[in-house]
Design a protein around this motif. Structure first.
Motif, PDB file in Angstrom:
ATOM      1  N   LEU A  11       0.857  -1.184   0.000  1.00 40.57           N
ATOM      2  CA  LEU A  11       0.000   0.000   0.000  1.00 40.57           C
ATOM      3  C   LEU A  11       0.894   1.234   0.000  1.00 40.57           C
ATOM      4  O   LEU A  11       1.608   1.493   0.977  1.00 40.57           O
ATOM      5  CB  LEU A  11      -0.922  -0.003   1.217  1.00 40.57           C
ATOM      6  N   VAL A  12       0.871   1.959  -1.085  1.00 43.00           N
ATOM      7  CA  VAL A  12       1.753   3.107  -1.264  1.00 43.00           C
ATOM      8  C   VAL A  12       1.077   4.387  -0.771  1.00 43.00           C
ATOM      9  O   VAL A  12       0.013   4.768  -1.252  1.00 43.00           O
ATOM     10  CB  VAL A  12       2.142   3.256  -2.753  1.00 43.00           C
ATOM     11  N   ARG A  13       1.696   4.981   0.221  1.00 43.19           N
ATOM     12  CA  ARG A  13       1.203   6.233   0.832  1.00 43.19           C
ATOM     13  C   ARG A  13      -0.286   6.172   1.198  1.00 43.19           C
ATOM     14  O   ARG A  13      -1.072   7.084   0.837  1.00 43.19           O
ATOM     15  CB  ARG A  13       1.488   7.431  -0.087  1.00 43.19           C
ATOM     16  N   PRO A  14      -0.718   5.125   1.883  1.00 44.85           N
ATOM     17  CA  PRO A  14      -2.139   5.038   2.273  1.00 44.85           C
ATOM     18  C   PRO A  14      -2.486   6.177   3.215  1.00 44.85           C
ATOM     19  O   PRO A  14      -1.668   6.610   4.025  1.00 44.85           O
ATOM     20  CB  PRO A  14      -2.234   3.672   2.963  1.00 44.85           C
ATOM     21  N   GLN A  15      -3.729   6.657   3.124  1.00 44.74           N
ATOM     22  CA  GLN A  15      -4.099   7.870   3.848  1.00 44.74           C
ATOM     23  C   GLN A  15      -4.845   7.611   5.149  1.00 44.74           C
ATOM     24  O   GLN A  15      -4.603   8.290   6.145  1.00 44.74           O
ATOM     25  CB  GLN A  15      -4.948   8.754   2.922  1.00 44.74           C
ATOM     26  N   PRO A 119      -2.406   5.492  -3.305  1.00 46.81           N
ATOM     27  CA  PRO A 119      -3.216   6.206  -2.311  1.00 46.81           C
ATOM     28  C   PRO A 119      -4.677   6.286  -2.736  1.00 46.81           C
ATOM     29  O   PRO A 119      -4.994   6.292  -3.933  1.00 46.81           O
ATOM     30  CB  PRO A 119      -2.577   7.607  -2.290  1.00 46.81           C
ATOM     31  N   GLU A 120      -5.565   6.356  -1.758  1.00 47.72           N
ATOM     32  CA  GLU A 120      -6.990   6.325  -2.022  1.00 47.72           C
ATOM     33  C   GLU A 120      -7.449   7.435  -2.969  1.00 47.72           C
ATOM     34  O   GLU A 120      -8.293   7.221  -3.835  1.00 47.72           O
ATOM     35  CB  GLU A 120      -7.777   6.443  -0.710  1.00 47.72           C
ATOM     36  N   ARG A 121      -6.895   8.622  -2.820  1.00 51.07           N
ATOM     37  CA  ARG A 121      -7.403   9.762  -3.584  1.00 51.07           C
ATOM     38  C   ARG A 121      -6.814   9.845  -4.992  1.00 51.07           C
ATOM     39  O   ARG A 121      -7.526  10.130  -5.951  1.00 51.07           O
ATOM     40  CB  ARG A 121      -7.107  11.055  -2.829  1.00 51.07           C
ATOM     41  N   SER A 122      -5.532   9.585  -5.128  1.00 55.90           N
ATOM     42  CA  SER A 122      -4.872   9.870  -6.403  1.00 55.90           C
ATOM     43  C   SER A 122      -4.307   8.657  -7.127  1.00 55.90           C
ATOM     44  O   SER A 122      -3.998   8.725  -8.310  1.00 55.90           O
ATOM     45  CB  SER A 122      -3.741  10.876  -6.177  1.00 55.90           C
ATOM     46  N   GLY A 123      -4.162   7.535  -6.438  1.00 58.49           N
ATOM     47  CA  GLY A 123      -3.572   6.361  -7.077  1.00 58.49           C
ATOM     48  C   GLY A 123      -2.063   6.487  -7.231  1.00 58.49           C
ATOM     49  O   GLY A 123      -1.435   7.424  -6.733  1.00 58.49           O
ATOM     50  N   ASN A 148     -12.413   1.469  -4.433  1.00 58.57           N
ATOM     51  CA  ASN A 148     -11.688   1.872  -3.237  1.00 58.57           C
ATOM     52  C   ASN A 148     -10.563   0.870  -2.968  1.00 58.57           C
ATOM     53  O   ASN A 148     -10.468  -0.179  -3.609  1.00 58.57           O
ATOM     54  CB  ASN A 148     -12.626   2.057  -2.037  1.00 58.57           C
ATOM     55  N   LEU A 149      -9.710   1.202  -2.017  1.00 57.97           N
ATOM     56  CA  LEU A 149      -8.509   0.410  -1.783  1.00 57.97           C
ATOM     57  C   LEU A 149      -8.836  -1.037  -1.429  1.00 57.97           C
ATOM     58  O   LEU A 149      -8.273  -1.976  -2.000  1.00 57.97           O
ATOM     59  CB  LEU A 149      -7.685   1.059  -0.662  1.00 57.97           C
ATOM     60  N   ALA A 150      -9.757  -1.248  -0.502  1.00 54.90           N
ATOM     61  CA  ALA A 150     -10.094  -2.613  -0.085  1.00 54.90           C
ATOM     62  C   ALA A 150     -10.718  -3.402  -1.219  1.00 54.90           C
ATOM     63  O   ALA A 150     -10.472  -4.605  -1.370  1.00 54.90           O
ATOM     64  CB  ALA A 150     -11.029  -2.586   1.119  1.00 54.90           C
TER      65      ALA A 150
END
Length: 246
Positions: A11-15, A119-123, A148-150
């Motif tokens: 998970l890259v830069r998860p928010q 990341p959730e917002r920008s990928g 969404n991420l999940a």
């Protein structure tokens, strides 16, 4: 499932901690435990992750934190980047199903693999994707391609787990076996005999089609041996005169 036989979920830069927890839950649903976090925005551990993980604590406890994507993928032989964006870089593209096949082959040959999720917002950014060997794209509605991420993690994890799962694609409704033709025909003839006694087949020219309809109903029901036995008992019971008439 040993971690050298499964993909690393990166998970890259998860928010949000909640999203990390939900991704952990999705992973453990399908036997994956190698979670790697790259520069989580709110740090790690994150108290919001635990409740969202719904008891997938082993994934959160084993999660490793890295400062950069380069560090997170350093030990991997093949990296997939989960993204739906068009990229100005030539890379092969695979669906989760195809990627799962490739990874199972790789693990069988002793190689390692991991999957990047942005990341959730920008990928993922182009700088993230350039480190990947293959673009992983989920076939979704092109007019609404947002996952969404999940959701993204569960789709990939399911396809990977599905290939190793021993559950047959088709399971008969009666594991003990359906009734034989002899048993079905016996039920058909028993029912027809009793119906005939009570004048069910009132029109001779309708007898044949009505008989075929009844037989088709019985045939299409896929009765088990026990169900045929029970139904014959029902027919036999209904054929007896009521107790007050005996």
């Amino acid at each position: 499932m040993s971690e050298n036989k499964q993909p690393a979920i990166i998970l890259v830069r998860p928010q949000l901690g909640e999203n990390i927890g939900k991704a952990a839950r999705a992973m453990l649903n399908f036997g994956l435990t190698d979670m790697r976090l790259v520069a989580p925005r709110d740090g790690w551990p994150n108290p919001a992750a635990g409740p969202a993980a719904a008891d997938a604590d082993i994934v959160l406890e084993r999660a490793r934190v890295f400062g950069t994507v380069e560090d997170a993928v350093a030990d991997l032989a093949h990296v997939y980047a989960s993204t739906v964006r068009d990229r100005d870089m030539p890379k092969p593209v695979a669906t989760p199903r195809e990627a799962a096949k490739q990874m199972h082959t790789a693990f069988g040959e002793g190689r390692t693999a991991g999957i990047l999720f942005g990341p959730e917002r920008s990928g993922l950014t182009n700088d993230d994707v350039v480190l990947a060997d293959t673009i992983l794209t989920v076939p979704v509605n092109p007019k609404f391609a947002s996952l969404n991420l999940a959701q993204a993690v569960v789709l990939v994890a399911y396809e990977f787990y599905h290939l190793a799962d021993g559950t047959p694609a088709y399971q008969p409704s009666h594991p003990e076996g359906v009734a034989s033709k002899e048993e079905l025909i016996g039920l058909m003839e028993h029912l027809e005999t009793e119906l005939d006694k009570r004048g069910f087949f009132r029109s001779e020219d309708r007898r044949a089609p009505m008989r075929r309809t009844l037989r088709n109903l019985i045939q299409n029901a896929s009765f088990s041996k026990q169900e045929v036995y029970t139904l014959r008992g029902v027919v036999k019971s209904l054929a007896r005169p009521p107790k007050e008439d005996r």
